[in-house]
Design a protein around this motif. Structure first.
Motif, PDB file in Angstrom:
ATOM      1  N   GLY A 117     -25.893 -10.721 -11.588  1.00 35.88           N
ATOM      2  CA  GLY A 117     -26.620 -11.011 -10.366  1.00 35.88           C
ATOM      3  C   GLY A 117     -27.641 -12.132 -10.516  1.00 35.88           C
ATOM      4  O   GLY A 117     -27.992 -12.534 -11.633  1.00 35.88           O
ATOM      5  N   LYS A 118     -28.138 -12.630  -9.382  1.00 39.42           N
ATOM      6  CA  LYS A 118     -29.105 -13.734  -9.381  1.00 39.42           C
ATOM      7  C   LYS A 118     -30.392 -13.354 -10.116  1.00 39.42           C
ATOM      8  O   LYS A 118     -30.975 -14.163 -10.839  1.00 39.42           O
ATOM      9  CB  LYS A 118     -29.438 -14.141  -7.939  1.00 39.42           C
ATOM     10  CG  LYS A 118     -28.291 -14.850  -7.227  1.00 39.42           C
ATOM     11  CD  LYS A 118     -28.718 -15.282  -5.824  1.00 39.42           C
ATOM     12  CE  LYS A 118     -27.581 -16.017  -5.116  1.00 39.42           C
ATOM     13  NZ  LYS A 118     -27.978 -16.427  -3.737  1.00 39.42           N
ATOM     14  N   GLY A 119     -30.849 -12.103  -9.905  1.00 37.11           N
ATOM     15  CA  GLY A 119     -32.073 -11.651 -10.558  1.00 37.11           C
ATOM     16  C   GLY A 119     -31.979 -11.695 -12.067  1.00 37.11           C
ATOM     17  O   GLY A 119     -32.927 -12.106 -12.758  1.00 37.11           O
ATOM     18  N   LYS A 120     -30.821 -11.304 -12.602  1.00 40.59           N
ATOM     19  CA  LYS A 120     -30.630 -11.314 -14.051  1.00 40.59           C
ATOM     20  C   LYS A 120     -30.565 -12.753 -14.572  1.00 40.59           C
ATOM     21  O   LYS A 120     -31.059 -13.051 -15.667  1.00 40.59           O
ATOM     22  CB  LYS A 120     -29.352 -10.553 -14.421  1.00 40.59           C
ATOM     23  CG  LYS A 120     -29.162 -10.293 -15.905  1.00 40.59           C
ATOM     24  CD  LYS A 120     -30.301  -9.476 -16.496  1.00 40.59           C
ATOM     25  CE  LYS A 120     -30.388  -8.070 -15.900  1.00 40.59           C
ATOM     26  NZ  LYS A 120     -31.424  -7.255 -16.557  1.00 40.59           N
ATOM     27  N   ILE A 121     -29.986 -13.643 -13.778  1.00 40.43           N
ATOM     28  CA  ILE A 121     -29.942 -15.057 -14.168  1.00 40.43           C
ATOM     29  C   ILE A 121     -31.359 -15.611 -14.280  1.00 40.43           C
ATOM     30  O   ILE A 121     -31.699 -16.301 -15.249  1.00 40.43           O
ATOM     31  CB  ILE A 121     -29.122 -15.875 -13.142  1.00 40.43           C
ATOM     32  CG1 ILE A 121     -27.634 -15.506 -13.252  1.00 40.43           C
ATOM     33  CG2 ILE A 121     -29.305 -17.376 -13.371  1.00 40.43           C
ATOM     34  CD1 ILE A 121     -26.748 -16.173 -12.223  1.00 40.43           C
ATOM     35  N   VAL A 122     -32.198 -15.303 -13.293  1.00 39.87           N
ATOM     36  CA  VAL A 122     -33.594 -15.751 -13.310  1.00 39.87           C
ATOM     37  C   VAL A 122     -34.318 -15.196 -14.527  1.00 39.87           C
ATOM     38  O   VAL A 122     -35.099 -15.899 -15.202  1.00 39.87           O
ATOM     39  CB  VAL A 122     -34.314 -15.325 -12.012  1.00 39.87           C
ATOM     40  CG1 VAL A 122     -35.813 -15.599 -12.107  1.00 39.87           C
ATOM     41  CG2 VAL A 122     -33.719 -16.053 -10.812  1.00 39.87           C
ATOM     42  N   GLU A 123     -34.062 -13.919 -14.840  1.00 42.94           N
ATOM     43  CA  GLU A 123     -34.702 -13.249 -15.981  1.00 42.94           C
ATOM     44  C   GLU A 123     -34.323 -13.924 -17.302  1.00 42.94           C
ATOM     45  O   GLU A 123     -35.178 -14.150 -18.165  1.00 42.94           O
ATOM     46  CB  GLU A 123     -34.279 -11.778 -15.990  1.00 42.94           C
ATOM     47  CG  GLU A 123     -35.043 -10.909 -16.969  1.00 42.94           C
ATOM     48  CD  GLU A 123     -34.595  -9.458 -16.917  1.00 42.94           C
ATOM     49  OE1 GLU A 123     -34.831  -8.737 -17.914  1.00 42.94           O
ATOM     50  OE2 GLU A 123     -33.990  -9.038 -15.902  1.00 42.94           O
ATOM     51  N   ILE A 124     -33.045 -14.243 -17.460  1.00 43.70           N
ATOM     52  CA  ILE A 124     -32.582 -14.887 -18.691  1.00 43.70           C
ATOM     53  C   ILE A 124     -33.145 -16.307 -18.792  1.00 43.70           C
ATOM     54  O   ILE A 124     -33.568 -16.754 -19.867  1.00 43.70           O
ATOM     55  CB  ILE A 124     -31.042 -14.897 -18.746  1.00 43.70           C
ATOM     56  CG1 ILE A 124     -30.510 -13.458 -18.822  1.00 43.70           C
ATOM     57  CG2 ILE A 124     -30.546 -15.699 -19.964  1.00 43.70           C
ATOM     58  CD1 ILE A 124     -29.003 -13.344 -18.683  1.00 43.70           C
ATOM     59  N   LYS A 125     -33.167 -17.020 -17.656  1.00 46.05           N
ATOM     60  CA  LYS A 125     -33.729 -18.375 -17.640  1.00 46.05           C
ATOM     61  C   LYS A 125     -35.192 -18.374 -18.064  1.00 46.05           C
ATOM     62  O   LYS A 125     -35.654 -19.244 -18.818  1.00 46.05           O
ATOM     63  CB  LYS A 125     -33.604 -18.983 -16.243  1.00 46.05           C
ATOM     64  CG  LYS A 125     -32.249 -19.568 -15.928  1.00 46.05           C
ATOM     65  CD  LYS A 125     -32.292 -20.217 -14.540  1.00 46.05           C
ATOM     66  CE  LYS A 125     -30.993 -20.917 -14.220  1.00 46.05           C
ATOM     67  NZ  LYS A 125     -31.037 -21.543 -12.880  1.00 46.05           N
ATOM     68  N   ALA A 126     -35.930 -17.366 -17.578  1.00 41.65           N
ATOM     69  CA  ALA A 126     -37.354 -17.272 -17.903  1.00 41.65           C
ATOM     70  C   ALA A 126     -37.559 -17.107 -19.400  1.00 41.65           C
ATOM     71  O   ALA A 126     -38.463 -17.709 -19.997  1.00 41.65           O
ATOM     72  CB  ALA A 126     -37.979 -16.103 -17.146  1.00 41.65           C
ATOM     73  N   LEU A 127     -36.715 -16.302 -20.027  1.00 46.48           N
ATOM     74  CA  LEU A 127     -36.810 -16.112 -21.477  1.00 46.48           C
ATOM     75  C   LEU A 127     -36.498 -17.426 -22.206  1.00 46.48           C
ATOM     76  O   LEU A 127     -37.212 -17.807 -23.141  1.00 46.48           O
ATOM     77  CB  LEU A 127     -35.848 -15.026 -21.931  1.00 46.48           C
ATOM     78  CG  LEU A 127     -35.725 -14.861 -23.457  1.00 46.48           C
ATOM     79  CD1 LEU A 127     -36.991 -14.241 -24.035  1.00 46.48           C
ATOM     80  CD2 LEU A 127     -34.508 -14.040 -23.848  1.00 46.48           C
ATOM     81  N   MET A 128     -35.457 -18.096 -21.780  1.00 44.95           N
ATOM     82  CA  MET A 128     -35.053 -19.338 -22.446  1.00 44.95           C
ATOM     83  C   MET A 128     -36.133 -20.413 -22.337  1.00 44.95           C
ATOM     84  O   MET A 128     -36.338 -21.200 -23.262  1.00 44.95           O
ATOM     85  CB  MET A 128     -33.730 -19.846 -21.850  1.00 44.95           C
ATOM     86  CG  MET A 128     -32.558 -18.902 -22.090  1.00 44.95           C
ATOM     87  SD  MET A 128     -31.001 -19.487 -21.371  1.00 44.95           S
ATOM     88  CE  MET A 128     -30.589 -20.801 -22.514  1.00 44.95           C
ATOM     89  N   ASP A 129     -36.856 -20.424 -21.217  1.00 42.38           N
ATOM     90  CA  ASP A 129     -37.913 -21.424 -21.013  1.00 42.38           C
ATOM     91  C   ASP A 129     -39.128 -21.191 -21.911  1.00 42.38           C
ATOM     92  O   ASP A 129     -39.981 -22.072 -22.061  1.00 42.38           O
ATOM     93  CB  ASP A 129     -38.357 -21.434 -19.544  1.00 42.38           C
ATOM     94  CG  ASP A 129     -37.283 -22.013 -18.632  1.00 42.38           C
ATOM     95  OD1 ASP A 129     -36.399 -22.718 -19.147  1.00 42.38           O
ATOM     96  OD2 ASP A 129     -37.313 -21.739 -17.415  1.00 42.38           O
ATOM     97  N   GLU A 130     -39.209 -19.985 -22.500  1.00 44.96           N
ATOM     98  CA  GLU A 130     -40.334 -19.689 -23.390  1.00 44.96           C
ATOM     99  C   GLU A 130     -40.200 -20.400 -24.740  1.00 44.96           C
ATOM    100  O   GLU A 130     -41.169 -20.513 -25.484  1.00 44.96           O
ATOM    101  CB  GLU A 130     -40.421 -18.173 -23.634  1.00 44.96           C
ATOM    102  CG  GLU A 130     -40.811 -17.376 -22.384  1.00 44.96           C
ATOM    103  CD  GLU A 130     -40.832 -15.879 -22.665  1.00 44.96           C
ATOM    104  OE1 GLU A 130     -40.658 -15.490 -23.850  1.00 44.96           O
ATOM    105  OE2 GLU A 130     -41.011 -15.100 -21.716  1.00 44.96           O
ATOM    106  N   PHE A 131     -38.999 -20.876 -25.057  1.00 40.96           N
ATOM    107  CA  PHE A 131     -38.755 -21.504 -26.355  1.00 40.96           C
ATOM    108  C   PHE A 131     -38.829 -23.023 -26.245  1.00 40.96           C
ATOM    109  O   PHE A 131     -38.500 -23.601 -25.201  1.00 40.96           O
ATOM    110  CB  PHE A 131     -37.361 -21.122 -26.882  1.00 40.96           C
ATOM    111  CG  PHE A 131     -37.202 -19.653 -27.165  1.00 40.96           C
ATOM    112  CD1 PHE A 131     -37.605 -19.106 -28.372  1.00 40.96           C
ATOM    113  CD2 PHE A 131     -36.634 -18.813 -26.222  1.00 40.96           C
ATOM    114  CE1 PHE A 131     -37.458 -17.760 -28.629  1.00 40.96           C
ATOM    115  CE2 PHE A 131     -36.476 -17.458 -26.468  1.00 40.96           C
ATOM    116  CZ  PHE A 131     -36.895 -16.930 -27.681  1.00 40.96           C
TER     117      PHE A 131
END
Length: 434
Positions: free
Chosen positions: A62-76
């Motif tokens: 889902g879109k929410g999970k995509i946003v969640e994964i993107k947020a984690l990736m942006d932390e690096f």
């Protein structure tokens, strides 16, 4: 001197649960995915899971999970940012492409990961060709581009093709490559079949089981061999065969086969067909099971499913529950009782610690005694095909020729099923002569 250490590929794992009743199996599958990633020499950064009654057609999650994964990736930062996202499911080409566009990184599904591990562990020419064939057939079914000169995103998996006409070029190019690989494998298979036919006089045993169950370790113990054995998935891809003599001083041929896994990609079963022929032609299958694994029954079922796909469910099978050195206490007591109820003839061993190996030999010898028989056969000299069959499928103990009745008198040690065929043929000959 400056030493530059290459960092491991960093990956994020994603799994989708569609049935809450299957939560335990889902968690087991994710745990196995972690082991697969470790075997592929990559590092797991994080694991995401989502419950959905039905995966989303465009992006699977889902879109929410995509946003969640993107947020984690942006932390690096760029150096530590994950390189790949691996899904614990098979994705369609469109889903892979859409996800790659969303995350700007490689998207890999479960089948692609397993194929990659097979490619990593392929050591012989045959194994390498088999893996390449499986990869080609998998990509052919998905119409993915395999060549850099056709890709829009260098190094991506599941990227978009340049157009319908190019897809036709891709399809033709892949099909030509598949034909070439099958031709090469056919030549190797003929050579393998020749070697296999030479050992049909002996009893053939094959070690089968879930990947990392300890088959290669047991094979080395039985044969005093040095087959590569490691605590990792798919350490063995090539069927290794040795000839041994057990306590009855009868020659036995034993083969260590490729490990199975839950939802083993069909393309791999097809591509490794010549290797898996060792399973089909074995007189006895030793099903090695890691009794210390928390999902031991699921692994047994997974192996039985592959055997069914191969058409080998009716073979004689001895259950060998391995790694008893890793389990103890009340839990093992109850588990062992249940397994013994389900498999009365089973044996419990530790291949690593050589525990109960002699008892395993006794079980195999018991099987040998029930399979073989010593018989005296009288065959007319004109029955050349029948004589050739006997010479090819038995151990000749005595061979005389009776000139009076013009018959070969053969004392043989032979498999009972072959003996039944011969006796049936002899009866037919008697009936014709009446």
């Amino acid at each position: 001197m400056l030493t530059i250490k290459k960092r491991k590929e960093r990956v994020i794992l994603v799994g989708v649960l569609t049935d809450r009743k299957q939560k335990q199996a889902f968690e087991e599958s994710l745990s196995e995915l972690k082991s697969l990633v470790k075997t592929a020499s990559a590092q797991v950064v994080d694991v995401f899971s989502q419950f959905m009654e039905k995966p989303k057609p465009s992006t699977y999650i889902g879109k929410g999970k995509i946003v969640e994964i993107k947020a984690l990736m942006d932390e690096f930062d760029d150096e530590e940012r994950p390189d790949t996202i691996i899904f614990n499911n098979d994705l369609s080409p469109a889903q892979s492409r859409n996800l790659a566009n969303e995350f700007k990184c490689k998207i890999v599904d479960r089948t692609e990961l397993i194929l990659d591990i097979f490619a990593l562990h392929a050591r012989t020419k045959q194994a390498k060709l088999q893996v390449e064939l499986a990869q080609m057939e998998y990509n052919y079914s998905r119409l993915k581009n395999l060549w850099g000169h056709l890709s829009r995103i260098q190094g991506g998996i599941g990227f978009r093709g340049p157009g319908e006409k190019q897809i036709e070029v891709d399809r033709r190019e892949i099909q030509n490559k598949i034909t070439q690989l099958k031709r090469k494998l056919k030549l190797i298979s003929k050579h393998t079949e020749t070697k296999r036919s030479r050992r049909r006089k002996a009893i053939n045993l094959a070690l089968i089981g879930y990947t990392n169950a300890g088959k290669s370790t047991l094979f080395n113990q039985i044969t005093n061999g040095d087959v590569y054995a490691a605590n990792e998935l798919f350490a063995t891809l090539d069927a290794t065969t040795r000839s041994i003599y057990l306590s009855r001083k009868e020659q036995v041929v034993i083969t260590d086969t490729i490990g199975f896994i839950k939802d083993l990609p069909h393309t791999l079963v097809e591509s490794f067909h010549s290797t898996l022929m060792e399973v089909l032609e074995a007189d006895l299958l030793l099903h090695v099971v890691d009794v210390s694994h928390p999902f031991v029954f699921d692994q047994i079922s997974a192996v039985e499913e592959v055997l069914e796909e191969l058409g080998a469910v009716d073979k004689d099978i001895l259950m060998v529950f391995n790694k008893i050195d890793k389990v103890q206490g009340v839990h093992f007591k109850f588990l062992k009782k249940k397994l013994q109820n389900d498999y009365p003839q089973a044996i419990f061993i530790s291949a690593k610690e050589k525990e109960n190996i002699e008892e395993l030999y006794s079980r195999i010898n018991f099987f040998l005694s029930s399979r073989k028989a010593i018989s005296t056969l009288r065959i007319p000299y004109t029955q050349h095909k029948l004589l050739n069959f006997i010479y090819s499928n038995s151990t000749i103990l005595e061979d005389e020729y009776d000139e009076v009745v013009q018959e070969h008198v053969l004392k043989v040690n032979i498999d009972r099923s072959s003996l039944n065929e011969i006796n049936k043929k002899i009866e037919e000959l008697k009936y014709k002569n009446i």
